[in-house]
Design a protein around this motif. Structure first.
Motif, PDB file in Angstrom:
ATOM      1  N   LEU A   1       8.110   6.226  11.007  1.00  0.00           N
ATOM      2  CA  LEU A   1       8.634   6.513   9.677  1.00  0.00           C
ATOM      3  C   LEU A   1      10.018   7.150   9.737  1.00  0.00           C
ATOM      4  N   LYS A   2      10.837   6.809   8.766  1.00  0.00           N
ATOM      5  CA  LYS A   2      12.130   7.454   8.595  1.00  0.00           C
ATOM      6  C   LYS A   2      12.031   8.492   7.483  1.00  0.00           C
ATOM      7  N   ASP A   3      13.050   9.314   7.378  1.00  0.00           N
ATOM      8  CA  ASP A   3      13.020  10.408   6.397  1.00  0.00           C
ATOM      9  C   ASP A   3      12.801   9.889   4.982  1.00  0.00           C
ATOM     10  N   THR A   4      13.323   8.695   4.684  1.00  0.00           N
ATOM     11  CA  THR A   4      13.195   8.155   3.332  1.00  0.00           C
ATOM     12  C   THR A   4      11.745   7.850   2.957  1.00  0.00           C
ATOM     13  N   ALA A   5      10.869   7.680   3.968  1.00  0.00           N
ATOM     14  CA  ALA A   5       9.479   7.311   3.694  1.00  0.00           C
ATOM     15  C   ALA A   5       8.624   8.501   3.286  1.00  0.00           C
ATOM     16  N   CYS A   6       8.988   9.686   3.729  1.00  0.00           N
ATOM     17  CA  CYS A   6       8.100  10.847   3.568  1.00  0.00           C
ATOM     18  C   CYS A   6       7.799  11.156   2.111  1.00  0.00           C
ATOM     19  N   ALA A   7       8.825  11.140   1.277  1.00  0.00           N
ATOM     20  CA  ALA A   7       8.617  11.482  -0.133  1.00  0.00           C
ATOM     21  C   ALA A   7       7.721  10.462  -0.817  1.00  0.00           C
ATOM     22  N   LYS A   8       7.886   9.177  -0.484  1.00  0.00           N
ATOM     23  CA  LYS A   8       7.055   8.141  -1.081  1.00  0.00           C
ATOM     24  C   LYS A   8       5.594   8.315  -0.671  1.00  0.00           C
ATOM     25  N   ILE A   9       5.358   8.643   0.580  1.00  0.00           N
ATOM     26  CA  ILE A   9       3.985   8.818   1.066  1.00  0.00           C
ATOM     27  C   ILE A   9       3.335  10.032   0.410  1.00  0.00           C
ATOM     28  N   GLU A  10       4.054  11.123   0.351  1.00  0.00           N
ATOM     29  CA  GLU A  10       3.482  12.345  -0.212  1.00  0.00           C
ATOM     30  C   GLU A  10       3.253  12.222  -1.717  1.00  0.00           C
ATOM     31  N   ALA A  11       3.992  11.342  -2.396  1.00  0.00           N
ATOM     32  CA  ALA A  11       3.862  11.197  -3.848  1.00  0.00           C
ATOM     33  C   ALA A  11       2.595  10.452  -4.252  1.00  0.00           C
TER      34      ALA A  11
ATOM     35  N   GLU B   1       0.803  -1.223   0.000  1.00  0.00           N
ATOM     36  CA  GLU B   1       0.000   0.000   0.000  1.00  0.00           C
ATOM     37  C   GLU B   1       0.838   1.277   0.000  1.00  0.00           C
ATOM     38  N   LEU B   2       2.027   1.234   0.639  1.00  0.00           N
ATOM     39  CA  LEU B   2       2.841   2.444   0.749  1.00  0.00           C
ATOM     40  C   LEU B   2       4.182   2.328   0.020  1.00  0.00           C
ATOM     41  N   ASP B   3       4.531   1.136  -0.446  1.00  0.00           N
ATOM     42  CA  ASP B   3       5.820   0.888  -1.110  1.00  0.00           C
ATOM     43  C   ASP B   3       6.984   1.246  -0.197  1.00  0.00           C
ATOM     44  N   LEU B   4       6.864   0.876   1.085  1.00  0.00           N
ATOM     45  CA  LEU B   4       7.923   1.121   2.063  1.00  0.00           C
ATOM     46  C   LEU B   4       8.540  -0.200   2.503  1.00  0.00           C
ATOM     47  N   ASP B   5       9.846  -0.163   2.780  1.00  0.00           N
ATOM     48  CA  ASP B   5      10.587  -1.336   3.210  1.00  0.00           C
ATOM     49  C   ASP B   5      10.980  -1.195   4.677  1.00  0.00           C
ATOM     50  N   ARG B   6      10.741  -2.274   5.429  1.00  0.00           N
ATOM     51  CA  ARG B   6      11.107  -2.256   6.845  1.00  0.00           C
ATOM     52  C   ARG B   6      12.621  -2.095   6.978  1.00  0.00           C
ATOM     53  N   GLY B   7      13.018  -1.296   7.915  1.00  0.00           N
ATOM     54  CA  GLY B   7      14.440  -1.032   8.134  1.00  0.00           C
ATOM     55  C   GLY B   7      14.909   0.174   7.365  1.00  0.00           C
ATOM     56  N   ALA B   8      14.704   0.158   6.067  1.00  0.00           N
ATOM     57  CA  ALA B   8      15.141   1.290   5.249  1.00  0.00           C
ATOM     58  C   ALA B   8      14.203   2.492   5.407  1.00  0.00           C
ATOM     59  N   ASP B   9      12.882   2.214   5.498  1.00  0.00           N
ATOM     60  CA  ASP B   9      11.904   3.303   5.513  1.00  0.00           C
ATOM     61  C   ASP B   9      11.147   3.447   6.839  1.00  0.00           C
ATOM     62  N   TYR B  10      11.115   2.400   7.644  1.00  0.00           N
ATOM     63  CA  TYR B  10      10.341   2.485   8.890  1.00  0.00           C
ATOM     64  C   TYR B  10      10.784   1.404   9.870  1.00  0.00           C
ATOM     65  N   ASP B  11      10.422   1.641  11.138  1.00  0.00           N
ATOM     66  CA  ASP B  11      10.574   0.645  12.192  1.00  0.00           C
ATOM     67  C   ASP B  11       9.189   0.235  12.661  1.00  0.00           C
ATOM     68  N   LEU B  12       9.071  -0.997  13.118  1.00  0.00           N
ATOM     69  CA  LEU B  12       7.759  -1.583  13.454  1.00  0.00           C
ATOM     70  C   LEU B  12       7.791  -2.124  14.883  1.00  0.00           C
ATOM     71  N   THR B  13       6.727  -1.786  15.646  1.00  0.00           N
ATOM     72  CA  THR B  13       6.594  -2.291  17.013  1.00  0.00           C
ATOM     73  C   THR B  13       5.157  -2.732  17.240  1.00  0.00           C
TER      74      THR B  13
END
Length: 308
Positions: free
Chosen positions: A260-270, A219-231
């Motif tokens: 979310l990490k900084d790398t995720a923001c651009a993907k989400i906003e796009a 749904e978001l095209d995000l990768d765990r570790g690179a783009d976000y942490d999960l708890t």
């Protein structure tokens, strides 16, 4: 046909008992129709809340109270939306109507004092020889019968025993920028015409965590570790109505906090389907631009204690 001047949102309640549906006489339209109303905008301070729209389910229960003359402790269930219905108003103006249709099952065929109504089958409502039945009622029932072909039947069947079960994972993605209110990330679901939290059903032998990572990737095209942490935040079990099956359902939901990490923001906003929603929007199930938000989103955040 003259151009439509307005798009009007209306909440309809299908009050049903076995195979019969309650229709009530509406003097403005000169015929019998399904109970319906427009949502109200509550002023600031009403019931201890901020200025916000009445929810669709609350409006649907106003219909129930007016038609049956009593209150009930259980909510209605969303049957679906019927859009792009063009018709002439009682004043002669042609408008486009969008209907949120809720169902409410009762155990006996009753009608409140002072209400002119009768219990009819779907076939009786659709019978062109039966008058006076408002065209809107026939349009709605005809559409709901089509929906029922993939959900069992219309009106909905009695609750299954044991209840249907659904197991899923949901992502709680929060942000609060300086000087702005707290917000939660949701995504537009075109099938249901509403914003939902990111997440979905588990498939095969997935763990809750594996399901969550798959849904975030899809749904978001995000990768765990690179783009976000999960708890993992909380495991929840509750019963609620399922619009996809028209049945009460036992839900088992595992909620995860997503940082979310900084790398995720651009993907989400796009992705234009993603949207950060404020508390007042989620509580009223309506965005500031009129788009709808799912009841599931509101109830999930309430169960987690992050939305009051």
């Amino acid at each position: 046909m003259p151009e439509s001047t307005l798009t009007i949102d209306v909440v309809v309640t299908v009050i049903y008992c076995d195979d019969k549906v309650l229709v009530v006489h509406d003097g403005r339209w000169g015929g019998f129709t399904l109970p319906m109303t427009k949502q109200r905008r509550w002023p600031p301070g009403f019931d201890g809340t901020d200025d916000r729209w009445e929810t669709g389910s609350d409006a649907a229960m106003r219909n129930v109270g007016q038609c049956l003359g009593e209150s009930f402790p259980r909510p209605p269930g969303l049957l679906g939306d019927v859009k792009d219905v063009r018709q002439r108003s009682p004043s002669g103006v042609i408008n486009d109507y969008r209907f949120q249709v809720f169902g409410f099952r009762v155990d006996k065929r009753q009608i409140g004092a002072g209400v002119v109504g009768e219990w009819l089958s779907a076939d009786q409502i659709l019978n062109p020889k039966r008058r006076p039945i408002c065209p809107t009622a026939r349009t709605l029932v005809d559409t709901l019968q089509d929906y029922g072909k993939t959900r069992g039947r219309f009106p909905p069947a009695p609750p299954a025993n044991p209840p249907r079960k659904s197991v899923a994972s949901e992502a709680i993605i929060r942000r609060q920028r300086q000087g702005e209110p707290e917000q939660w990330l949701c995504q537009w679901n075109g099938r249901w015409g509403r914003y939902f939290l990111v997440g979905g059903h588990r498939i095969d032998q997935e763990t809750a965590e594996e399901c969550m990572c798959r849904e975030i990737k899809e749904e978001l095209d995000l990768d765990r570790g690179a783009d976000y942490d999960l708890t993992m935040r909380k495991e929840m079990k509750y019963g609620a109505w399922s619009t996809s099956s028209w049945q009460p359902t036992d839900y088992e939901i595992t909620a995860f906090d997503v940082e979310l990490k900084d790398t995720a923001c651009a993907k989400i906003e796009a992705n234009a389907h993603n949207r950060w929603l404020m508390r007042e929007e989620i509580l009223s199930e309506r965005c500031t631009d009129g788009k709808l938000i799912s009841l599931t989103t509101r109830e999930m955040l309430k169960l987690l204690g992050v939305l009051h």
